[in-house]
Write a protein that holds these residues in place. Structure first.
Motif, PDB file in Angstrom:
ATOM      1  N   LEU A   1      15.461  38.378  10.368  1.00  0.00           N
ATOM      2  CA  LEU A   1      14.729  36.948   9.759  1.00  0.00           C
ATOM      3  C   LEU A   1      14.276  36.895   8.242  1.00  0.00           C
ATOM      4  O   LEU A   1      14.838  36.193   7.445  1.00  0.00           O
ATOM      5  CB  LEU A   1      13.304  36.740  10.496  1.00  0.00           C
ATOM      6  CG  LEU A   1      13.326  36.286  11.943  1.00  0.00           C
ATOM      7  CD1 LEU A   1      11.789  36.169  12.524  1.00  0.00           C
ATOM      8  CD2 LEU A   1      13.713  34.942  11.955  1.00  0.00           C
ATOM      9  N   LEU A   2      13.924  37.990   7.536  1.00  0.00           N
ATOM     10  CA  LEU A   2      13.941  38.317   6.300  1.00  0.00           C
ATOM     11  C   LEU A   2      15.007  38.267   5.580  1.00  0.00           C
ATOM     12  O   LEU A   2      15.233  37.685   4.379  1.00  0.00           O
ATOM     13  CB  LEU A   2      12.983  39.553   6.000  1.00  0.00           C
ATOM     14  CG  LEU A   2      11.644  39.638   6.370  1.00  0.00           C
ATOM     15  CD1 LEU A   2      11.160  41.252   6.029  1.00  0.00           C
ATOM     16  CD2 LEU A   2      10.650  38.587   5.598  1.00  0.00           C
ATOM     17  N   ARG A   3      15.966  38.863   6.181  1.00  0.00           N
ATOM     18  CA  ARG A   3      17.434  38.889   5.410  1.00  0.00           C
ATOM     19  C   ARG A   3      18.093  37.328   5.692  1.00  0.00           C
ATOM     20  O   ARG A   3      19.090  37.215   4.883  1.00  0.00           O
ATOM     21  CB  ARG A   3      18.253  39.926   6.105  1.00  0.00           C
ATOM     22  CG  ARG A   3      17.865  40.970   5.685  1.00  0.00           C
ATOM     23  CD  ARG A   3      18.669  42.371   6.475  1.00  0.00           C
ATOM     24  NE  ARG A   3      19.905  42.281   6.250  1.00  0.00           N
ATOM     25  CZ  ARG A   3      20.719  42.765   7.114  1.00  0.00           C
ATOM     26  NH1 ARG A   3      20.290  43.447   8.390  1.00  0.00           N
ATOM     27  NH2 ARG A   3      22.144  42.630   6.934  1.00  0.00           N
ATOM     28  N   SER A   4      17.553  36.556   6.324  1.00  0.00           N
ATOM     29  CA  SER A   4      18.214  35.386   6.519  1.00  0.00           C
ATOM     30  C   SER A   4      17.635  34.441   5.496  1.00  0.00           C
ATOM     31  O   SER A   4      18.228  32.958   5.749  1.00  0.00           O
ATOM     32  CB  SER A   4      18.083  34.759   8.072  1.00  0.00           C
ATOM     33  OG  SER A   4      16.669  34.041   8.212  1.00  0.00           O
ATOM     34  N   LEU A   5      16.783  34.671   4.839  1.00  0.00           N
ATOM     35  CA  LEU A   5      16.322  33.828   3.851  1.00  0.00           C
ATOM     36  C   LEU A   5      16.870  33.622   2.467  1.00  0.00           C
ATOM     37  O   LEU A   5      17.733  34.685   2.129  1.00  0.00           O
ATOM     38  CB  LEU A   5      14.984  33.996   3.096  1.00  0.00           C
ATOM     39  CG  LEU A   5      13.794  34.440   4.469  1.00  0.00           C
ATOM     40  CD1 LEU A   5      12.404  34.996   3.824  1.00  0.00           C
ATOM     41  CD2 LEU A   5      13.507  32.945   4.966  1.00  0.00           C
ATOM     42  N   SER A   6      17.369  32.438   1.796  1.00  0.00           N
ATOM     43  CA  SER A   6      18.304  32.240   0.956  1.00  0.00           C
ATOM     44  C   SER A   6      17.790  32.562  -0.427  1.00  0.00           C
ATOM     45  O   SER A   6      18.060  31.819  -1.430  1.00  0.00           O
ATOM     46  CB  SER A   6      18.946  30.785   1.062  1.00  0.00           C
ATOM     47  OG  SER A   6      17.678  30.013   1.063  1.00  0.00           O
ATOM     48  N   THR A   7      16.705  33.349  -0.680  1.00  0.00           N
ATOM     49  CA  THR A   7      16.085  33.736  -1.712  1.00  0.00           C
ATOM     50  C   THR A   7      15.937  35.329  -1.620  1.00  0.00           C
ATOM     51  O   THR A   7      15.472  35.794  -0.600  1.00  0.00           O
ATOM     52  CB  THR A   7      14.975  33.065  -2.167  1.00  0.00           C
ATOM     53  OG1 THR A   7      14.487  33.638  -3.274  1.00  0.00           O
ATOM     54  CG2 THR A   7      13.831  33.230  -1.048  1.00  0.00           C
ATOM     55  N   ASN A   8      15.919  35.868  -2.947  1.00  0.00           N
ATOM     56  CA  ASN A   8      15.496  37.446  -2.926  1.00  0.00           C
ATOM     57  C   ASN A   8      14.127  37.498  -3.402  1.00  0.00           C
ATOM     58  O   ASN A   8      13.675  38.878  -3.576  1.00  0.00           O
ATOM     59  CB  ASN A   8      16.512  38.070  -3.811  1.00  0.00           C
ATOM     60  CG  ASN A   8      16.587  37.720  -5.086  1.00  0.00           C
ATOM     61  OD1 ASN A   8      15.891  36.645  -5.444  1.00  0.00           O
ATOM     62  ND2 ASN A   8      17.323  38.714  -6.112  1.00  0.00           N
ATOM     63  N   LEU A   9      13.364  36.405  -3.549  1.00  0.00           N
ATOM     64  CA  LEU A   9      11.974  36.485  -4.025  1.00  0.00           C
ATOM     65  C   LEU A   9      11.096  36.575  -2.809  1.00  0.00           C
ATOM     66  O   LEU A   9      10.271  35.352  -2.676  1.00  0.00           O
ATOM     67  CB  LEU A   9      11.654  35.302  -5.084  1.00  0.00           C
ATOM     68  CG  LEU A   9      12.655  35.521  -6.551  1.00  0.00           C
ATOM     69  CD1 LEU A   9      12.072  34.157  -7.198  1.00  0.00           C
ATOM     70  CD2 LEU A   9      12.559  36.889  -6.943  1.00  0.00           C
TER      71      LEU A   9
END
Length: 756
Positions: A178-186
């Protein structure tokens, strides 16, 4: 506590049970998202806290954790309330949590947006026998291995299907996807939970956030389906889960407990309290070092926060990624205005935990951000009249109606004057392992010791714990004795000792086997006085609120030169000197120093007036220590005699302790353990403290000295800091039996490290 229109009015809360698709992930109409659309960058948060589980023993501090994070994000970091979704207790099912993540975070977030995910609740481990890939069927019986998966337990984490237990939890694998599916690295995740099977509910005075048994069974098909779907959408999978901050090392347990009228996870409280006062220059590593030190003071060394994941360990990212020079450091915020502006309800989560407990009569001032259009608004002075937990009621110290009308909800407040009562006591918990007769005798013994009170473990905030130093066999015999009323079975012969609230042994406090509990309490009186002295000294810590311009650096000079830790007063009205930690400096949350290392403190006065300082601490043996200056003709005390005096640092000067020309060199000595050093600074000399040292006839000057009278010394320091604050006692009408400390005139900087 489910916000955002009760999380979509619960109408679209359920994902398809199996076979998730991109269309299936869309539960809201485009019209709804258009209504909530904001331009990037945006700040989104999902906060989960569970006290009331459908199984096992309830927790008590997880919902408070959510509240701590929410108020911090809104008032300190500029999150819009509608962008923070909170899910607590019965609403925090696995399906609700995962749906909220997908809909509130994954679907809305854009590149450059900021995301915070927080979980407070039980963690556990799922165990299953598996066949290694290299095995063949003929070897299967002998080749099976036991694999373990970490779990975040939702409120329905264990369910029954056809009379069999099914693991209905958010697995660590799913969270990472889930965390890696976010389109931001912040992205910052805060996990105030743990997975270790400690087999206990209470650890000393604290409640454990690990479910006390490993879970077996099968993981729900819905959870596995979500993992498969996330893996299939490889185009949205990033190798970077962002920064993940965890409450404890993998082999440790996370704990919660009473602090002062409220229960919270100690990691969450320490983290949010630090971030209320943090400056834009604070990096993740520096933040975690501060937080770990606070947790060590509250719990002991059995819980050490960690950075679990970071995309680039060398990159010094700001915690939560959103601090800017315009963000003011604060200790709290005005939550409500009452009585036509004469009183205010304050949220004071920026104060250190123990200081919050004694905040009555203390003064705070309102502050205005530098980018505000109301720069001409004069600050208001607020006096604390009562407090309950994190909330306080304050009265405006003004009769001017124009001033009173300026008080507004949302105004940040900063500490101005700290008021501490003289009658502060040390609170000792009686461990639950003690038999009833032992608890009765211990209570009687403690009642005869001034400024020491005893309570039953687990009932309230405590400073230490009295327990048995016993073998497992002795504890079993003791339990049998207690169940029989303490009469039929003899008590096992074992000794007593003192422990931290989290059950870490306090050095050199265990006695001989077979001693009576009253004898043990009387034996421990000198140690109890040392612990009370340490408590009083910690109550002066004010790195976040002091207006003195002082910076202190801990560095090694052998076997190599490294800057390990730095402490600076962040609210001084002068630019704080910048310090870079050595690239080879330890990366642990608690700095570790090998035995025989040579260290020194470098102190810089970047203010506009001379400052005096002294150094006190507790060594790894639990002994009170001080570093006293040497006698010399150029080092005269305030009366002019050739005695020792507190050292003075002129504006712009840097002092090294111990000095380069001193015969004393500070070599780190054993045993292994935690060391706590306090550097106390004042605009005025420490006259009464000097007199106390003189009366003690200390001869080992110019080097580290063990103090025989630590409580007397610390009380003298508080008297000196009180005198340095001038006539504030009369000006603000505080009781005569209090210490009144002005943040403009003193600073206490704390250094905590571990000897290995």
């Amino acid at each position: 506590m489910m916000k955002r229109r009760t999380f979509l009015q619960k109408s679209g809360i359920m994902l398809a049970a199996l076979g998730l698709s991109q269309a299936g992930l869309s539960l809201l109409s485009d019209r709804y998202y258009q209504a909530l659309a904001q331009s990037s960058p945006r700040k989104l948060a999902l906060l989960v806290g569970i006290n009331q589980y459908l199984f096992g023993t309830p927790l008590t501090g997880c919902v408070t954790d959510v509240e701590l994070q929410r108020e911090l994000l809104i008032h300190r970091f500029g999150f819009h309330p509608s962008d923070i979704l909170t899910i607590t207790d019965l609403q925090a099912t696995r399906q609700n949590i995962e749906t909220a993540f997908l809909e509130h975070l994954t679907k809305q977030v854009k590149p450059g947006d900021v995301v915070v995910f927080h979980f407070s609740g039980y963690g556990s481990r799922f165990g299953k026998a598996t066949l290694p890939e290299s095995s063949n069927l003929g070897e299967q019986k002998n080749q099976k291995e036991w694999t373990v998966t970490n779990l975040l337990l939702p409120v329905d984490g264990i369910i029954q299907i056809k009379n069999q237990s099914v693991v209905n939890a958010l697995t660590e694998d799913t969270l990472w996807l889930l965390l890696r599916s976010l389109s931001t690295n912040l992205v910052t995740s805060v996990l105030d939970t743990s997975y270790t099977d400690g087999g206990i509910i209470l650890q000393g005075n604290l409640r454990v956030r690990s479910r006390p048994s490993i879970i077996t069974g099968e993981i729900t098909a819905e959870e596995l389906a979500l993992q498969d779907q996330l893996k299939q959408n490889s185009q949205i999978i990033s190798p970077d889960p962002g920064i993940v901050l965890v409450a404890a090392k993998p082999e440790q347990v996370a704990t919660e407990g009473q602090i002062d009228g409220f229960s919270s996870g100690f990691f969450t409280y320490a983290l949010t309290q630090h971030l209320w006062q943090a400056t834009p220059a604070t990096t993740v590593q520096i933040s975690l070092n501060r937080v770990a030190g606070t947790v060590e003071q509250l719990v002991g060394n059995k819980q050490q926060p960690q950075i679990c994941s970071q995309s680039n360990p060398q990159q010094k990212l700001l915690t939560y990624h959103v601090l800017s020079p315009e963000m003011l450091s604060a200790d709290g915020v005005v939550m409500a205005v009452e009585e036509n502006g004469k009183t205010a309800q304050l949220w004071l989560a920026g104060l250190p935990a123990k200081v919050l407990q004694y905040s009555l009569n203390s003064l705070f001032t309102t502050v205005t951000p530098t980018n505000s259009t109301n720069q001409n608004t004069p600050p208001l002075q607020l006096a604390i009249r009562s407090h309950e937990g994190l909330k306080a009621k304050a009265r405006v110290n003004s009769s001017n109606l124009n001033d009173i009308s300026q008080l507004q909800v949302g105004q940040l407040v900063q500490e101005a004057v700290r008021v501490l009562p003289h009658n502060i006591s040390l609170t000792v918990a009686l461990d639950s392992c003690l038999a009833r007769i032992e608890r009765v005798d211990a209570t009687s013994a403690f009642s005869g010791i001034p400024h020491v009170t005893s309570v039953v473990a687990g009932e309230q905030s405590v400073d230490c714990l009295l327990g048995r130093v016993s073998t497992t066999e002795s504890l079993l015999a003791l339990a049998e004795s207690d169940s029989l009323g303490g009469i039929s079975a003899p008590l096992p012969k074992s000794s007593y000792g003192l422990f931290s609230p989290g059950l870490s042994p306090i050095p050199n406090t265990s006695g001989e086997a077979g001693e009576a509990v009253k004898t043990a309490v009387n034996r421990l009186v000198p140690k109890l006085q040392t612990l009370l002295a340490a408590k009083l000294l910690r109550l002066t810590a004010n790195e976040g609120s002091s207006r003195l311009g002082v910076q202190a650096i801990l560095e090694t000079i052998a076997p190599s030169e490294q800057v390990l830790m730095q402490r600076s007063t962040v609210r001084a009205p002068w630019p704080t000197p910048k310090v870079s930690l050595s690239s080879t400096a330890p990366k642990e949350a608690i700095v570790k120093l090998p035995i025989s290392s040579s260290i020194q403190y470098k102190i810089h006065n970047y203010g506009d007036a001379p400052i005096y300082f002294i150094l006190l601490g507790i060594d790894a043996n639990g002994c009170p220590i001080a570093l006293l200056p040497t006698r010399s003709t150029t080092n005269l005390n305030e009366q002019g005699s050739k005695s020792f005096a507190t050292q003075v640092i002129t504006p712009g000067e840097t002092t090294i302790i111990p000095s380069n020309n001193s015969p004393f060199k500070w070599f780190v000595q054993g045993p292994p353990g935690v060391v706590e050093i306090q550097l106390i600074f004042s605009r005025a000399p420490f006259s009464q403290t000097l007199e106390t040292w003189e009366n003690a006839k200390i001869s080992a000057l110019g080097r580290l000295t063990t103090l025989a009278n630590p409580l007397e010394v610390v009380r003298s320091i508080l008297n000196d800091l009180h005198q340095a604050s001038g006539n504030l006692t009369e000006a603000i009408a505080t009781p005569p039996d209090t210490w009144v400390l002005d943040v403009n005139n003193w600073a206490t900087l704390s250094f905590i490290y571990q000897i290995v």
